[in-house]
Scaffold this motif. Structure first.
Motif, PDB file in Angstrom:
ATOM      1  N   GLY A 230       3.365   3.151   4.564  1.00  0.00           N
ATOM      2  CA  GLY A 230       2.909   3.500   5.905  1.00  0.00           C
ATOM      3  C   GLY A 230       1.824   2.561   6.396  1.00  0.00           C
ATOM      4  O   GLY A 230       0.881   2.996   7.081  1.00  0.00           O
ATOM      5  N   ALA A 231       1.956   1.275   6.056  1.00  0.00           N
ATOM      6  CA  ALA A 231       0.928   0.292   6.379  1.00  0.00           C
ATOM      7  C   ALA A 231       1.410  -0.673   7.456  1.00  0.00           C
ATOM      8  O   ALA A 231       2.610  -0.832   7.689  1.00  0.00           O
ATOM      9  CB  ALA A 231       0.537  -0.484   5.121  1.00  0.00           C
ATOM     10  N   ARG A 232       0.439  -1.349   8.079  1.00  0.00           N
ATOM     11  CA  ARG A 232       0.746  -2.320   9.121  1.00  0.00           C
ATOM     12  C   ARG A 232       0.557  -3.754   8.645  1.00  0.00           C
ATOM     13  O   ARG A 232       1.134  -4.680   9.201  1.00  0.00           O
ATOM     14  CB  ARG A 232      -0.144  -2.082  10.344  1.00  0.00           C
ATOM     15  CG  ARG A 232       0.005  -0.727  10.993  1.00  0.00           C
ATOM     16  CD  ARG A 232      -0.845  -0.630  12.243  1.00  0.00           C
ATOM     17  NE  ARG A 232      -2.242  -0.933  11.967  1.00  0.00           N
ATOM     18  CZ  ARG A 232      -3.114  -0.027  11.524  1.00  0.00           C
ATOM     19  NH1 ARG A 232      -2.715   1.215  11.278  1.00  0.00           N
ATOM     20  NH2 ARG A 232      -4.374  -0.369  11.307  1.00  0.00           N
ATOM     21  N   ASP A 233      -0.289  -3.923   7.648  1.00  0.00           N
ATOM     22  CA  ASP A 233      -0.592  -5.262   7.172  1.00  0.00           C
ATOM     23  C   ASP A 233      -0.998  -5.206   5.705  1.00  0.00           C
ATOM     24  O   ASP A 233      -0.996  -4.128   5.089  1.00  0.00           O
ATOM     25  CB  ASP A 233      -1.700  -5.904   8.020  1.00  0.00           C
ATOM     26  CG  ASP A 233      -2.932  -5.006   8.133  1.00  0.00           C
ATOM     27  OD1 ASP A 233      -3.198  -4.216   7.194  1.00  0.00           O
ATOM     28  OD2 ASP A 233      -3.636  -5.084   9.154  1.00  0.00           O
ATOM     29  N   ARG A 234      -1.353  -6.381   5.161  1.00  0.00           N
ATOM     30  CA  ARG A 234      -1.697  -6.467   3.748  1.00  0.00           C
ATOM     31  C   ARG A 234      -2.876  -5.549   3.394  1.00  0.00           C
ATOM     32  O   ARG A 234      -2.818  -4.806   2.403  1.00  0.00           O
ATOM     33  CB  ARG A 234      -2.059  -7.909   3.392  1.00  0.00           C
ATOM     34  CG  ARG A 234      -2.651  -8.082   1.994  1.00  0.00           C
ATOM     35  CD  ARG A 234      -3.461  -9.364   1.905  1.00  0.00           C
ATOM     36  NE  ARG A 234      -2.623 -10.526   2.028  1.00  0.00           N
ATOM     37  CZ  ARG A 234      -2.191 -11.231   0.984  1.00  0.00           C
ATOM     38  NH1 ARG A 234      -2.538 -10.871  -0.237  1.00  0.00           N
ATOM     39  NH2 ARG A 234      -1.435 -12.291   1.162  1.00  0.00           N
ATOM     40  N   LEU A 235      -3.939  -5.586   4.196  1.00  0.00           N
ATOM     41  CA  LEU A 235      -5.137  -4.817   3.878  1.00  0.00           C
ATOM     42  C   LEU A 235      -4.853  -3.322   3.848  1.00  0.00           C
ATOM     43  O   LEU A 235      -5.230  -2.621   2.905  1.00  0.00           O
ATOM     44  CB  LEU A 235      -6.252  -5.116   4.887  1.00  0.00           C
ATOM     45  CG  LEU A 235      -7.549  -4.310   4.693  1.00  0.00           C
ATOM     46  CD1 LEU A 235      -8.143  -4.580   3.323  1.00  0.00           C
ATOM     47  CD2 LEU A 235      -8.551  -4.668   5.803  1.00  0.00           C
ATOM     48  N   SER A 236      -4.169  -2.815   4.874  1.00  0.00           N
ATOM     49  CA  SER A 236      -3.892  -1.378   4.906  1.00  0.00           C
ATOM     50  C   SER A 236      -2.923  -0.981   3.808  1.00  0.00           C
ATOM     51  O   SER A 236      -2.986   0.130   3.273  1.00  0.00           O
ATOM     52  CB  SER A 236      -3.348  -0.970   6.283  1.00  0.00           C
ATOM     53  OG  SER A 236      -2.150  -1.665   6.588  1.00  0.00           O
ATOM     54  N   ALA A 237      -2.021  -1.898   3.407  1.00  0.00           N
ATOM     55  CA  ALA A 237      -1.101  -1.601   2.307  1.00  0.00           C
ATOM     56  C   ALA A 237      -1.869  -1.463   0.996  1.00  0.00           C
ATOM     57  O   ALA A 237      -1.625  -0.541   0.203  1.00  0.00           O
ATOM     58  CB  ALA A 237      -0.047  -2.699   2.187  1.00  0.00           C
ATOM     59  N   VAL A 238      -2.794  -2.373   0.754  1.00  0.00           N
ATOM     60  CA  VAL A 238      -3.583  -2.321  -0.485  1.00  0.00           C
ATOM     61  C   VAL A 238      -4.470  -1.082  -0.500  1.00  0.00           C
ATOM     62  O   VAL A 238      -4.578  -0.390  -1.520  1.00  0.00           O
ATOM     63  CB  VAL A 238      -4.430  -3.604  -0.639  1.00  0.00           C
ATOM     64  CG1 VAL A 238      -5.411  -3.465  -1.812  1.00  0.00           C
ATOM     65  CG2 VAL A 238      -3.525  -4.812  -0.859  1.00  0.00           C
ATOM     66  N   LEU A 239      -5.108  -0.769   0.621  1.00  0.00           N
ATOM     67  CA  LEU A 239      -5.957   0.427   0.681  1.00  0.00           C
ATOM     68  C   LEU A 239      -5.149   1.690   0.430  1.00  0.00           C
ATOM     69  O   LEU A 239      -5.588   2.602  -0.285  1.00  0.00           O
ATOM     70  CB  LEU A 239      -6.658   0.500   2.041  1.00  0.00           C
ATOM     71  CG  LEU A 239      -7.735  -0.562   2.300  1.00  0.00           C
ATOM     72  CD1 LEU A 239      -8.253  -0.445   3.730  1.00  0.00           C
ATOM     73  CD2 LEU A 239      -8.874  -0.424   1.303  1.00  0.00           C
ATOM     74  N   SER A 240      -3.963   1.773   1.029  1.00  0.00           N
ATOM     75  CA  SER A 240      -3.099   2.930   0.822  1.00  0.00           C
ATOM     76  C   SER A 240      -2.685   3.042  -0.643  1.00  0.00           C
ATOM     77  O   SER A 240      -2.698   4.131  -1.229  1.00  0.00           O
ATOM     78  CB  SER A 240      -1.859   2.826   1.716  1.00  0.00           C
ATOM     79  OG  SER A 240      -0.976   3.911   1.483  1.00  0.00           O
ATOM     80  N   ALA A 241      -2.334   1.909  -1.255  1.00  0.00           N
ATOM     81  CA  ALA A 241      -1.928   1.898  -2.662  1.00  0.00           C
ATOM     82  C   ALA A 241      -3.082   2.325  -3.563  1.00  0.00           C
ATOM     83  O   ALA A 241      -2.886   3.026  -4.559  1.00  0.00           O
ATOM     84  CB  ALA A 241      -1.426   0.517  -3.052  1.00  0.00           C
ATOM     85  N   LEU A 246      -1.854   3.605  -7.123  1.00  0.00           N
ATOM     86  CA  LEU A 246      -0.854   2.639  -7.560  1.00  0.00           C
ATOM     87  C   LEU A 246      -1.473   1.323  -8.012  1.00  0.00           C
ATOM     88  O   LEU A 246      -0.894   0.602  -8.829  1.00  0.00           O
ATOM     89  CB  LEU A 246       0.140   2.375  -6.422  1.00  0.00           C
ATOM     90  CG  LEU A 246       1.010   3.572  -6.015  1.00  0.00           C
ATOM     91  CD1 LEU A 246       1.831   3.237  -4.780  1.00  0.00           C
ATOM     92  CD2 LEU A 246       1.918   3.993  -7.154  1.00  0.00           C
ATOM     93  N   VAL A 247      -2.623   0.988  -7.457  1.00  0.00           N
ATOM     94  CA  VAL A 247      -3.359  -0.203  -7.893  1.00  0.00           C
ATOM     95  C   VAL A 247      -4.812   0.203  -8.063  1.00  0.00           C
ATOM     96  O   VAL A 247      -5.283   1.164  -7.432  1.00  0.00           O
ATOM     97  CB  VAL A 247      -3.241  -1.372  -6.883  1.00  0.00           C
ATOM     98  CG1 VAL A 247      -1.808  -1.839  -6.760  1.00  0.00           C
ATOM     99  CG2 VAL A 247      -3.800  -0.969  -5.522  1.00  0.00           C
ATOM    100  N   PRO A 248      -5.548  -0.499  -8.914  1.00  0.00           N
ATOM    101  CA  PRO A 248      -6.926  -0.091  -9.174  1.00  0.00           C
ATOM    102  C   PRO A 248      -7.850  -0.369  -8.016  1.00  0.00           C
ATOM    103  O   PRO A 248      -7.703  -1.350  -7.291  1.00  0.00           O
ATOM    104  CB  PRO A 248      -7.322  -0.925 -10.401  1.00  0.00           C
ATOM    105  CG  PRO A 248      -6.435  -2.129 -10.329  1.00  0.00           C
ATOM    106  CD  PRO A 248      -5.132  -1.644  -9.755  1.00  0.00           C
TER     107      PRO A 248
END
Length: 258
Positions: A230-241, A246-248
């Protein structure tokens, strides 16, 4: 090693335990050693729900099945519960002292304890806010507890309450993380690798070179990740993960997706 030094060493082990189960086990083992208890129980009686009771039993020997331990009404009728409900004392006490002071067991509770082989040699370690209930540990020992046992537990109470709170919060956080992870989107193995590299700061071109695939393929994996997270870009994808475990998070560790 004196008891305070031993508890400090155990506290370090508890605080550094990688799992809540290990932290809990270390705490219970040392509490039983400290009090020479055969059985310890963690009891929570909430004043908000008179029928609610939580009992967690740990034992060095066989104990009655859990369903045979008191229901809420029986637990509230116990002298230890009545004592903490009607006084401001929040220090450890012995049941035998209360009985000698007139806080007697009702015949029904006495008969039930006798039938189940539960000793009257019980000592408390109050931990949480009482507010009309009881939140803490009760330790049982057939041989009884000496004045020194009571004084030692009282002297350690502040440290033990803090460790008990840490263990409880550790378990609650682990449960929350497990729930979040169950709600996390299912990622393919390649998507997991791409996500890890994105979180590490790699560019699409760098990921392509690392995985020996084309940048176009990397962008396709990114699109799939954005959609699933449910992300729009790299930063929001990493924050969501990170929120989903899913990631540390920097300074932490990632949960493992089943």
């Amino acid at each position: 090693m004196d008891q305070h030094s031993r508890w400090m060493a155990v506290a370090a082990d508890i605080l550094n335990a990688p799992t809540p189960g290990l932290a809990h086990g270390l705490f219970v083992d040392e509490l039983m050693r400290q009090t020479r208890a055969d059985v310890v129980t963690r009891i929570r009686l909430t004043p908000l729900d008179p029928e609610a009771i939580g009992i967690q039993v740990e034992a060095r020997q066989a104990v009655p099945p859990r369903e045979h331990w008191p229901v809420a009404a029986q637990a509230r009728a116990h002298p230890l519960s009545r004592y903490y409900e009607t006084t401001t004392d929040r220090s450890p006490v012995r049941l035998t002292d209360l009985m000698a002071a007139g806080w007697g067991l009702a015949p029904a509770e006495h008969d039930a304890m006798t039938a189940l082989g539960i000793t009257v040699h019980q000592m408390t370690l109050p931990c949480g806010r009482q507010d009309g209930g009881f939140d803490g540990w009760v330790v049982l020992n057939e041989d009884g507890f000496s004045d020194a046992d009571l004084a030692d537990l009282s002297g350690l109470q502040a440290l033990l309450v803090g460790l008990d709170r840490h263990v409880s919060m550790f378990a609650a956080l682990a449960d929350r993380d497990d729930l979040a992870l169950r709600d996390a989107p299912r990622l393919t193995p390649r998507e997991r690798v791409v996500l890890d590299l994105l979180a590490a700061g790699s560019t699409a071109e760098g990921i392509a070179a690392r995985l020996a695939i084309s940048p176009r393929t990397v962008h396709k994996h990114q699109e799939n990740l954005y959609r699933k997270l449910g992300a729009r870009d790299r930063l929001s994808a990493v924050l969501s993960a990170q929120q989903l475990g899913l990631v540390p998070i920097p300074g932490g560790t990632a949960r493992t997706q089943p």
